[in-house]
Write an enzyme that holds these catalytic residues in place. Structure first.
Site, PDB file in Angstrom:
ATOM      1  CE  LYS A  58      64.334  60.510  58.720  1.00 42.53           C
ATOM      2  NZ  LYS A  58      63.976  60.241  60.112  1.00 42.53           N
ATOM      3  N   GLY A 188      48.641  57.554  66.110  1.00 40.49           N
ATOM      4  CA  GLY A 188      49.566  58.641  66.438  1.00 40.49           C
ATOM      5  C   GLY A 188      50.080  59.324  65.184  1.00 40.49           C
ATOM      6  N   GLY A 190      52.199  61.695  64.865  1.00 43.73           N
ATOM      7  CA  GLY A 190      53.371  62.486  65.249  1.00 43.73           C
ATOM      8  C   GLY A 190      54.466  62.277  64.219  1.00 43.73           C
ATOM      9  CB  ILE A 192      57.288  57.560  64.324  1.00 40.69           C
ATOM     10  CG1 ILE A 192      58.636  57.806  65.018  1.00 40.69           C
ATOM     11  CG2 ILE A 192      57.215  56.147  63.742  1.00 40.69           C
ATOM     12  CD1 ILE A 192      58.967  56.847  66.144  1.00 40.69           C
ATOM     13  CD  GLU A 211      47.697  62.981  67.290  1.00 44.45           C
ATOM     14  OE1 GLU A 211      48.648  62.296  66.912  1.00 44.45           O
ATOM     15  OE2 GLU A 211      47.585  63.390  68.471  1.00 44.45           O
ATOM     16  N   GLY A 283      54.719  57.763  70.854  1.00 46.44           N
ATOM     17  CA  GLY A 283      55.767  58.340  71.686  1.00 46.44           C
ATOM     18  C   GLY A 283      56.735  57.265  72.154  1.00 46.44           C
ATOM     19  NE  ARG A 284      62.356  56.022  70.684  1.00 44.12           N
ATOM     20  CZ  ARG A 284      62.624  54.763  70.297  1.00 44.12           C
ATOM     21  NH1 ARG A 284      61.802  54.146  69.470  1.00 44.12           N
ATOM     22  NH2 ARG A 284      63.693  54.129  70.731  1.00 44.12           N
ATOM     23  CB  ALA A 332      70.035  61.694  66.643  1.00 50.90           C
ATOM     24  CG  HIS A 456      68.546  84.352  41.513  1.00 52.84           C
ATOM     25  ND1 HIS A 456      67.280  84.160  42.028  1.00 52.84           N
ATOM     26  CD2 HIS A 456      68.425  84.379  40.155  1.00 52.84           C
ATOM     27  CE1 HIS A 456      66.419  84.094  41.013  1.00 52.84           C
ATOM     28  NE2 HIS A 456      67.087  84.224  39.872  1.00 52.84           N
TER      29      HIS A 456
HETATM   30  P1  FAD Z   1      69.594  55.291  71.611  1.00 53.55           P
HETATM   31  O1  FAD Z   1      69.896  55.634  70.213  1.00 53.55           O
HETATM   32  O2  FAD Z   1      68.288  54.657  71.923  1.00 53.55           O
HETATM   33  O3  FAD Z   1      70.794  54.376  72.110  1.00 53.55           O
HETATM   34  C1  FAD Z   1      70.822  53.846  73.382  1.00 53.55           C
HETATM   35  C2  FAD Z   1      71.668  52.600  73.342  1.00 53.55           C
HETATM   36  O4  FAD Z   1      71.881  52.152  74.669  1.00 53.55           O
HETATM   37  C3  FAD Z   1      71.002  51.436  72.608  1.00 53.55           C
HETATM   38  O5  FAD Z   1      71.865  50.955  71.635  1.00 53.55           O
HETATM   39  C4  FAD Z   1      70.749  50.414  73.699  1.00 53.55           C
HETATM   40  O6  FAD Z   1      70.882  49.077  73.244  1.00 53.55           O
HETATM   41  C5  FAD Z   1      71.836  50.752  74.687  1.00 53.55           C
HETATM   42  N1  FAD Z   1      71.548  50.325  76.050  1.00 53.55           N
HETATM   43  C6  FAD Z   1      70.437  50.557  76.792  1.00 53.55           C
HETATM   44  N2  FAD Z   1      70.564  50.051  78.011  1.00 53.55           N
HETATM   45  C7  FAD Z   1      71.789  49.463  78.062  1.00 53.55           C
HETATM   46  C8  FAD Z   1      72.497  48.757  79.060  1.00 53.55           C
HETATM   47  N3  FAD Z   1      71.971  48.563  80.267  1.00 53.55           N
HETATM   48  N4  FAD Z   1      73.716  48.266  78.767  1.00 53.55           N
HETATM   49  C9  FAD Z   1      74.265  48.464  77.533  1.00 53.55           C
HETATM   50  N5  FAD Z   1      73.642  49.124  76.556  1.00 53.55           N
HETATM   51  C10 FAD Z   1      72.419  49.634  76.815  1.00 53.55           C
HETATM   52  N6  FAD Z   1      66.026  61.641  65.731  1.00 53.55           N
HETATM   53  C11 FAD Z   1      66.525  62.637  64.967  1.00 53.55           C
HETATM   54  O7  FAD Z   1      67.180  63.546  65.487  1.00 53.55           O
HETATM   55  N7  FAD Z   1      66.318  62.645  63.613  1.00 53.55           N
HETATM   56  C12 FAD Z   1      65.603  61.685  62.987  1.00 53.55           C
HETATM   57  O8  FAD Z   1      65.436  61.717  61.774  1.00 53.55           O
HETATM   58  C13 FAD Z   1      65.072  60.621  63.771  1.00 53.55           C
HETATM   59  N8  FAD Z   1      64.360  59.626  63.197  1.00 53.55           N
HETATM   60  C14 FAD Z   1      63.894  58.600  63.977  1.00 53.55           C
HETATM   61  C15 FAD Z   1      63.130  57.605  63.365  1.00 53.55           C
HETATM   62  C16 FAD Z   1      62.625  56.563  64.125  1.00 53.55           C
HETATM   63  C17 FAD Z   1      61.825  55.476  63.457  1.00 53.55           C
HETATM   64  C18 FAD Z   1      62.894  56.516  65.517  1.00 53.55           C
HETATM   65  C19 FAD Z   1      62.385  55.375  66.352  1.00 53.55           C
HETATM   66  C20 FAD Z   1      63.625  57.518  66.133  1.00 53.55           C
HETATM   67  C21 FAD Z   1      64.121  58.576  65.369  1.00 53.55           C
HETATM   68  N9  FAD Z   1      64.839  59.622  65.942  1.00 53.55           N
HETATM   69  C22 FAD Z   1      65.314  60.647  65.167  1.00 53.55           C
HETATM   70  C23 FAD Z   1      65.122  59.662  67.385  1.00 53.55           C
HETATM   71  C24 FAD Z   1      66.549  59.184  67.638  1.00 53.55           C
HETATM   72  O9  FAD Z   1      66.708  57.878  67.120  1.00 53.55           O
HETATM   73  C25 FAD Z   1      66.843  59.197  69.129  1.00 53.55           C
HETATM   74  O10 FAD Z   1      66.600  60.494  69.641  1.00 53.55           O
HETATM   75  C26 FAD Z   1      68.288  58.826  69.389  1.00 53.55           C
HETATM   76  O11 FAD Z   1      68.601  57.554  68.886  1.00 53.55           O
HETATM   77  C27 FAD Z   1      68.579  58.856  70.893  1.00 53.55           C
HETATM   78  O12 FAD Z   1      69.919  58.602  71.080  1.00 53.55           O
HETATM   79  P2  FAD Z   1      70.442  57.950  72.440  1.00 53.55           P
HETATM   80  O13 FAD Z   1      71.886  57.702  72.214  1.00 53.55           O
HETATM   81  O14 FAD Z   1      70.013  58.762  73.577  1.00 53.55           O
HETATM   82  O15 FAD Z   1      69.669  56.560  72.568  1.00 53.55           O
HETATM   83  P1  NAD Z   2      55.442  61.836  68.850  1.00 52.23           P
HETATM   84  O1  NAD Z   2      55.384  62.379  70.208  1.00 52.23           O
HETATM   85  O2  NAD Z   2      56.109  62.617  67.775  1.00 52.23           O
HETATM   86  O3  NAD Z   2      53.981  61.537  68.307  1.00 52.23           O
HETATM   87  C1  NAD Z   2      53.085  60.724  68.986  1.00 52.23           C
HETATM   88  C2  NAD Z   2      51.691  61.139  68.599  1.00 52.23           C
HETATM   89  O4  NAD Z   2      50.790  60.176  69.099  1.00 52.23           O
HETATM   90  C3  NAD Z   2      51.294  62.480  69.204  1.00 52.23           C
HETATM   91  O5  NAD Z   2      50.751  63.301  68.201  1.00 52.23           O
HETATM   92  C4  NAD Z   2      50.274  62.109  70.258  1.00 52.23           C
HETATM   93  O6  NAD Z   2      49.286  63.101  70.434  1.00 52.23           O
HETATM   94  C5  NAD Z   2      49.692  60.844  69.666  1.00 52.23           C
HETATM   95  N1  NAD Z   2      49.106  59.918  70.636  1.00 52.23           N
HETATM   96  C6  NAD Z   2      49.543  59.609  71.884  1.00 52.23           C
HETATM   97  N2  NAD Z   2      48.763  58.659  72.437  1.00 52.23           N
HETATM   98  C7  NAD Z   2      47.814  58.359  71.506  1.00 52.23           C
HETATM   99  C8  NAD Z   2      46.728  57.452  71.473  1.00 52.23           C
HETATM  100  N3  NAD Z   2      46.454  56.632  72.498  1.00 52.23           N
HETATM  101  N4  NAD Z   2      45.954  57.415  70.362  1.00 52.23           N
HETATM  102  C9  NAD Z   2      46.219  58.233  69.296  1.00 52.23           C
HETATM  103  N5  NAD Z   2      47.234  59.105  69.285  1.00 52.23           N
HETATM  104  C10 NAD Z   2      48.023  59.172  70.366  1.00 52.23           C
HETATM  105  O7  NAD Z   2      56.099  60.370  69.005  1.00 52.23           O
HETATM  106  P2  NAD Z   2      56.544  59.333  67.913  1.00 52.23           P
HETATM  107  O8  NAD Z   2      56.051  59.708  66.575  1.00 52.23           O
HETATM  108  O9  NAD Z   2      56.222  57.999  68.482  1.00 52.23           O
HETATM  109  O10 NAD Z   2      58.109  59.514  67.941  1.00 52.23           O
HETATM  110  C11 NAD Z   2      58.832  59.318  69.168  1.00 52.23           C
HETATM  111  C12 NAD Z   2      59.978  60.258  69.265  1.00 52.23           C
HETATM  112  O11 NAD Z   2      60.999  59.895  68.350  1.00 52.23           O
HETATM  113  C13 NAD Z   2      59.586  61.673  68.942  1.00 52.23           C
HETATM  114  O12 NAD Z   2      59.363  62.367  70.134  1.00 52.23           O
HETATM  115  C14 NAD Z   2      60.745  62.247  68.206  1.00 52.23           C
HETATM  116  O13 NAD Z   2      61.452  63.105  69.034  1.00 52.23           O
HETATM  117  C15 NAD Z   2      61.605  61.065  67.830  1.00 52.23           C
HETATM  118  N6  NAD Z   2      61.650  60.986  66.370  1.00 52.23           N
HETATM  119  C16 NAD Z   2      62.212  62.023  65.700  1.00 52.23           C
HETATM  120  C17 NAD Z   2      62.232  62.016  64.326  1.00 52.23           C
HETATM  121  C18 NAD Z   2      62.828  63.171  63.612  1.00 52.23           C
HETATM  122  O14 NAD Z   2      63.516  63.951  64.237  1.00 52.23           O
HETATM  123  N7  NAD Z   2      62.614  63.314  62.318  1.00 52.23           N
HETATM  124  C19 NAD Z   2      61.658  60.964  63.620  1.00 52.23           C
HETATM  125  C20 NAD Z   2      61.080  59.933  64.341  1.00 52.23           C
HETATM  126  C21 NAD Z   2      61.085  59.953  65.717  1.00 52.23           C
END
Ligand code: FAD
Ligand code: NAD
Length: 484
Positions: A58, A188, A190, A192, A211, A283-284, A332, A456
């Site tokens: 962000k 992808g 999606g 990200i 995609e 995806g993740r 999150a 408004h």
């Molecule tokens: P995480 O945030 O992944 O935290 C897990 C933690 O556990 C990590 O710090 C890791 O190091 C730790 N851990 C793992 N295994 C161990 C272990 N064995 N011992 C000790 N520590 C450990 N979501 C939104 O809602 N809004 C957004 O705008 C958004 N933007 C995103 C943008 C990007 C680029 C990405 C990649 C993700 C985004 N997300 C967003 C998704 C969001 O980041 C995740 O859904 C969220 O962080 C998940 O929270 P969590 O606590 O489950 O896991």
């Molecule tokens: P995503 O699931 O949003 O998008 C992945 C995209 O990749 C999908 O459209 C899927 O059809 C496509 N895809 C899958 N395999 C492919 C391939 N081999 N070739 C081409 N396209 C393919 O996943 P992401 O963008 O990686 O984000 C991961 C997760 O992180 C999301 O599920 C989301 O929940 C979270 N996230 C959330 C935010 C937010 O809330 N603003 C921002 C970033 C990430």
């Protein structure tokens, strides 16, 4: 001798740190284990969200939006800007400072709430014991009445485009480009792909998104998805649907590493494209590597997520799991709410979580936001519904701000008028959809929103007008359906 806690949380992302703070607020003796280290090797909290996810992305979205706005849109207001430039290292420095501030904020909250932070790797053993391997290599066994697993997720890798830490990167690498790539490929389209594609596109990259699915944002409401696709294409994002990437090859071009991607397009034709950088964001996956001893008693589901019931209880007594490592949307706020639910239940409260009302936002410009069910889901569920759509072009405040792209779509039950979903592409969609989420949480009807007085001129008026449009009563557009 081992230390005994009421609660040990493994992972300090938004699911884990919120769980730890709430547990401590409830008077439970709590420790939170985190393995993440900053660039200097020091343990740091916040997980994916604060370090490489929500917050840094962000920060870059906001910086790049300001740059793009200044360059492309200021003139419409009569503002002349002769030479607008971006200094990428400064932009990244600002982002890094924000990450540090927010992560330190979590450490501060731990201190204020008396959560014990432990830095190292946690492994769940049988009998609610946790092996902690500290960052200095020392090992310790901890015991707890309850263990909360909040280990999060990692990006999925695909063999056709292996990361090379330089040209082919995942979302983390895409937050660190030191200069604007001229040609940026994204596998992808999606969340990200669209957010990070937008960042670099606004700064000047020519962005191509490949995609696999033939539908754009296939799980979102398709009327809003189609509108979003049009708006983003107009901004220059080249979104190619139905593409199957078959390979990638690192090559040299004018003494520089580039990547050539081979793919099959939607018509089945082989195609090639050369990029300076390629982001893989398909995806993740749940992060359970090294987390569970064989006899921990915690089971995984068929997709590798920790198996939990509706209350986030795992198959091992006293062990809970929350956030990205369990089923449900990887968001999150979803993980944080699970963390609150679990700790309150540990403390004897009857908290439940409403999984039907979780807002979901894509932070493009304009934002794309949703809550509740889509029209496609309602059709599939055979649920009778009415729809009201209102375009931002008919909202004075949106026009005044030159933010007239997009619309609000409200869906309500055909018989009860209860709001079932709201889907928005448009200015401040994230905040607007939250208003509807609150209304839904209180069981509102579309008429309830329609009867509420809105200030408004505001963007919120689009929400009210869409609610009025459900019954054919919108004031500032001609209504297709006219009801009394
Ligand atoms: P995480 O945030 O992944 O935290 C897990 C933690 O556990 C990590 O710090 C890791 O190091 C730790 N851990 C793992 N295994 C161990 C272990 N064995 N011992 C000790 N520590 C450990 N979501 C939104 O809602 N809004 C957004 O705008 C958004 N933007 C995103 C943008 C990007 C680029 C990405 C990649 C993700 C985004 N997300 C967003 C998704 C969001 O980041 C995740 O859904 C969220 O962080 C998940 O929270 P969590 O606590 O489950 O896991
Ligand atoms: P995503 O699931 O949003 O998008 C992945 C995209 O990749 C999908 O459209 C899927 O059809 C496509 N895809 C899958 N395999 C492919 C391939 N081999 N070739 C081409 N396209 C393919 O996943 P992401 O963008 O990686 O984000 C991961 C997760 O992180 C999301 O599920 C989301 O929940 C979270 N996230 C959330 C935010 C937010 O809330 N603003 C921002 C970033 C990430």
């Amino acid at each position: 001798m081992s230390t005994k806690y009421d609660v040990i949380v493994i992972g300090s992302g938004p699911a884990g740190y919120v769980a730890a703070i709430r547990a401590a607020q409830l008077g439970l003796k709590t420790a939170c284990i985190e393995k993440w280290k900053d660039k200097g090797g020091k343990g740091i909290n916040g997980g994916t969200c604060l370090n490489v996810g929500c917050i840094p992305s962000k920060a870059l979205l906001d910086s790049s939006h300001k740059f793009h706005d200044a360059r492309e849109h200021f003139s419409i207001h009569g503002i002349t800007t002769n030479d607008v430039n971006i200094d990428v290292p400064s932009m990244l420095e600002r982002k890094n400072a924000i990450v540090k501030q927010m992560a330190n904020g979590v450490a501060g909250l731990f201190k204020a709430n008396k959560v014990t932070p432990l830095y190292g790797t946690g492994k769940l053993l049988a009998g609610r014991r946790v092996q902690l391997t500290a960052n200095d290599g020392t090992e310790q066994i901890l015991e707890a009445e309850n263990v909360i697993l909040a280990s999060g997720s990692l990006p999925v890798n695909i063999p056709v485009a292996p990361l090379d830490s330089d040209v082919i990167v995942d979302s983390t690498g895409a937050l660190e480009f030191q200069e604007v790539p001229e040609r940026l490929g994204v596998i992808g389209a999606g969340v990200i792909g669209l957010e990070l594609g937008s960042v670099w596109g606004r700064l000047g990259s020519k962005v191509v998104l490949l995609e696999a699915m033939e539908l754009f944002l296939s799980i979102m409401d398709q009327q809003v998805a189609k509108e979003s696709n049009k708006i983003l294409a107009k901004q220059g994002l080249d979104i190619r649907l139905g593409c199957r990437v078959t390979g990638s090859e690192i090559k040299q071009e004018n003494g520089k590493k580039v990547v050539e991607v081979t793919y099959t397009d939607k018509d089945g034709n082989e195609a090639k494209e050369v990029f300076d950088k390629l982001i893989v964001c398909v995806g993740r996956r749940p992060y359970t590597d090294g987390l569970l001893a064989e006899d921990s008693g915690v089971k995984l589901d068929e997709r590798g997520f920790i198996y939990v019931n509706d209350l986030c209880s795992t198959s091992a007594p006293g062990v809970w799991a929350v956030g990205d490592v369990v089923r449900g949307p990887m968001l999150a706020h979803k993980g944080s709410e699970e963390g609150v639910m679990v700790t309150e239940r540990i403390a004897g409260q009857k908290t439940v979580m409403n999984y039907d009302i979780i807002p979901n936002v894509i932070y493009t410009h304009p934002e794309i936001a949703a809550v509740g069910r889509t029209e496609e889901q309602l059709k599939a569920d055979g649920e009778p519904y009415n729809v009201g759509v209102f375009p931002f072009v008919a909202i004075g405040r949106a026009v005044a701000a030159n933010e007239q792209d997009g619309m609000v779509k409200m869906i309500a039950h055909a018989e009860t008028d209860r709001i079932l979903g709201c889907h928005i592409v448009g200015p401040s969609a994230a905040d607007l959809v939250q208003q509807v989420a609150i209304a839904m949480e209180f069981g509102s009807t579309a008429e309830d929103i329609g009867m509420t007085v809105f200030g408004h001129p505001t963007l919120s008026e689009a929400v009210r007008e869409a609610a009025l449009a459900v019954a054919g009563h919108a004031i500032h557009i001609p209504n297709r359906k006219k009801r009394k």
